[in-house]
Design a protein around this motif. Structure first.
Motif, short mmCIF file in Angstrom:
data_model
loop_
_atom_site.label_atom_id
_atom_site.label_comp_id
_atom_site.label_asym_id
_atom_site.label_seq_id
_atom_site.Cartn_x
_atom_site.Cartn_y
_atom_site.Cartn_z
N THR A 1 -84.80 -5.50 49.39
CA THR A 1 -85.74 -4.53 49.46
C THR A 1 -86.03 -4.48 50.97
O THR A 1 -86.34 -3.36 51.61
CB THR A 1 -87.18 -4.71 48.60
N THR A 2 -86.28 -5.57 51.79
CA THR A 2 -86.41 -5.75 53.22
C THR A 2 -85.14 -5.70 53.85
O THR A 2 -85.32 -5.36 55.30
CB THR A 2 -87.16 -6.94 53.37
N GLY A 3 -84.00 -6.05 53.34
CA GLY A 3 -83.03 -5.88 54.32
C GLY A 3 -82.79 -7.36 54.98
O GLY A 3 -81.74 -7.55 55.77
N ILE A 4 -83.61 -8.04 54.64
CA ILE A 4 -83.38 -9.47 55.25
C ILE A 4 -81.92 -10.29 54.73
O ILE A 4 -81.67 -10.35 53.90
CB ILE A 4 -84.66 -10.52 55.06
N SER A 5 -81.30 -10.69 55.88
CA SER A 5 -80.05 -11.48 55.36
C SER A 5 -80.08 -12.70 54.28
O SER A 5 -81.47 -13.17 54.36
CB SER A 5 -79.32 -11.90 56.58
N MET A 6 -79.29 -12.83 53.42
CA MET A 6 -79.29 -13.78 52.54
C MET A 6 -79.49 -15.29 53.04
O MET A 6 -80.33 -16.20 52.71
CB MET A 6 -78.22 -13.87 51.75
N PRO A 7 -78.82 -15.73 54.26
CA PRO A 7 -79.20 -16.86 54.88
C PRO A 7 -80.56 -17.28 55.03
O PRO A 7 -81.10 -18.18 54.95
CB PRO A 7 -78.24 -17.01 56.06
N VAL A 8 -81.29 -16.07 55.65
CA VAL A 8 -82.77 -16.14 56.22
C VAL A 8 -83.67 -16.41 54.81
O VAL A 8 -84.34 -17.25 54.89
CB VAL A 8 -82.95 -15.04 57.08
#
Length: 567
Positions: free
Chosen positions: A131-138
């Motif tokens: 939903t936020t587009g934040i990368s999976m590592p983060v």
């Protein structure tokens, strides 16, 4: 003369400055040690009764990195990785003996609830990623900080280095995300405990004061006609419950029964079992006496002047991993082993229990017989002070080798590896649980194990902080950093509140065991310390120990899988 002295002083100052600024071996050791020392000292400070412990080393390293202190990259990488390997392996050794037993009986329900907390956290992580587009590592970094689990962060970083070794930026961002959310991870669980206490503590404060799996001593009278004139061995075959008959009263005389002792009507028996089995044992023998044999002030040696009670420690290698029944100590020496204490936990001395180095056996019998049994089992406390380094180095070797095995997954181009976090923790658990069966001495004193674990995690956190500190503050004080903080707080408190509410309302788990289970599933000892102050007994600590081994293992492995499956 003046200029010569001044030149010498300047040379000395240059030497000192160069020692701490030039990226050499000496500089790396010195900087890591100073960061660790300052962090450990600051970790002792408490704010409203809460401290971050050794995790403060992480933030000290971040501050040092922010100030521009740089360490040789190869040295820093080795220190981080080796510290993590030592930590997770010794952690596995610690939880190994109780890992599989925690999956039995009452522990199953609590472990399922603990896994529910982990599953909800993973689902929220995936939802926020989409939903936020934040990368999976983060997101994995945010999750690691939210659940205060730096070993999971280390495992995820290793997985990222395996799948995409050139992606240094994501590895740094992962550590920054963990650092941003870690403090609220501690506070969030405590806030959830406060909410659960307000909702459920009063309703259950008088229940479950004693754990059903705790050892219990009770007196029974033989009034069941179906067991008259049968031997103890024959009677024990009539039930699947494990118990020990410590003493037998007949005609005013106290004896220690053997497996061949014949039971008569009106015999009085002193039986050690787990509390949950008392009713079943009462049905078996016929009648339970009202005498309370669990009082702390009972003089066991005064029950019969001919008998003594003594605690003997297993220190002999040849009995390591041997089943208690195969030693035939009761029949050969006329003694009785009433209980076995392993790592602070009392166990029923059943025939199938495998002895381990460091076990403390409470033995009742005549003085000479007890002394002879002591010689067989060892009872040489000084031997426990010697570290068993063979098991440590063998385990570390096997751990990194197993962590390097490529495991093909259908649908993935690149096989996954357990890495330097997953491999050692699995080997540590297996060594701790099954090492004695192969006569491999894995015992280390609690202080020695704690020393190694703390040393490993402190070195790892110091290196991690130095590596991540350069961009920490510029990340936190911007819109993206504030978003990270908000998401991290939700990752902490939402799974804990949901599972805590369900456990109390629908599974009728009392408040004390509930909060201990939640702290264990979050691997959060700081929150556990707070939970212990809200109840009188040690139920939170018991529940924490029940779910902690499986939860720690699943968190380390799941962090790796999230990174690998998203690559």
């Amino acid at each position: 003369m003046y200029f010569r002295v001044r030149k010498q002083n300047k040379t000395r100052m240059n030497w000192l400055v160069e020692t701490f600024t030039e990226p050499t071996l000496i500089q790396a050791v010195a900087v890591l040690s100073i960061v660790a020392a300052i962090g450990v000292y600051l970790g002792r400070l408490k704010i409203y009764g809460i401290s971050l412990g050794v995790t403060f080393v992480f933030f000290t390293g971040i501050m040092a990195g922010h100030l521009g202190i740089k360490v040789n990259e190869d040295m820093l990488n080795f220190a981080q990785n080796f510290g993590l390997i030592v930590f997770v392996y010794t952690l596995g050794l610690q939880v190994g003996p109780g890992f599989f037993s925690s999956l039995k009986k009452e522990g199953v329900e609590m472990n399922m609830m603990g896994l529910g907390v982990i599953a909800l956290g993973i689902l929220l992580t995936l939802a926020f990623h989409w939903t936020t587009g934040i990368s999976m590592p983060v997101m994995v970094g945010l999750l690691s900080g939210a659940v205060t689990n730096t070993p999971a962060l280390g495992a995820a970083q290793q997985a990222l280095a395996q799948t995409n070794p050139e992606n240094v930026r994501d590895m740094t961002d992962m550590a920054l995300a963990c650092a941003v959310t870690y403090p609220l991870g501690v506070i969030g669980v405590i806030l959830a405990i406060i909410a659960l206490k307000a909702l459920f503590a009063r309703k259950t404060e008088n229940t479950h004061k004693e754990q059903d799996t705790a050892t219990n001593v009770a007196e029974f009278q033989v009034r069941n006609p179906s067991i008259y004139n049968k031997s103890i061995q024959q009677v024990m075959r009539l039930t699947d419950k494990h118990f020990v008959i410590s003493r037998l009263w007949r005609g005013g005389r106290v004896t220690i029964p053997t497996s061949d002792t014949i039971l008569r009507e009106r015999d009085h028996l002193l039986v050690i079992s787990v509390k949950a089995d008392v009713e079943s044992i009462k049905t078996l023998f016929g009648e339970q006496e009202e005498t309370d044999w669990n009082k702390e002030d009972i003089d066991w040696n005064a029950i019969d002047s001919q008998l003594i009670s003594r605690r003997i420690v297993v220190t002999r290698n040849r009995v390591n991993g041997v089943k208690l029944g195969s030693l035939r100590l009761r029949n050969l020496y006329g003694i009785n082993i009433t209980r076995v204490n392993r790592a602070g936990i009392d166990l029923v001395a059943s025939r199938d229990l495998r002895l381990q180095i460091g076990d403390k056996l409470t033995i009742v019998g005549e003085a000479n017989s007890v002394n002879n049994v002591g010689k067989i089992l060892g009872d040489e406390l000084k031997r426990l002070d010697n570290p068993n380094l063979l098991a440590i180095f063998v385990g570390l070797t096997l751990g990194v080798l197993i962590g390097s095995i490529p495991i093909p997954i259908p649908g993935m181009d690149t096989p996954i590896q357990l890495g330097i976090a997953g491999g050692p923790i699995i080997v540590g658990i297996l060594m701790g649980a099954f090492g004695p069966r192969f006569h491999l001495t894995t015992y280390t004193t609690q202080s020695a194990n704690l020393m190694m674990r703390q040393f490993g995690i402190v070195i790892y956190l110091a290196g991690l902080g130095l590596d991540s500190g350069e961009h920490f503050f510029e990340t936190v004080f911007q819109a993206e950093g504030l978003l990270w903080i908000g998401l991290g707080f939700l990752l902490t408190i939402v799974p804990v509140l949901i599972v805590g509410f369900v456990a109390s309302r629908f599974f009728r788990l009392d408040y004390a065991h509930n909060v201990g289970m939640l702290c264990g599933s979050m691997a959060n000892p700081m929150a556990l310390n707070y939970a212990n102050t809200t109840v009188e007994g040690d139920e939170p600590s018991v529940s924490y120990a029940t779910v902690y081994p499986l939860s720690m293992f699943v968190r380390v492995i799941s962090a790796q899988l999230l990174i690998m499956l998203s690559s």
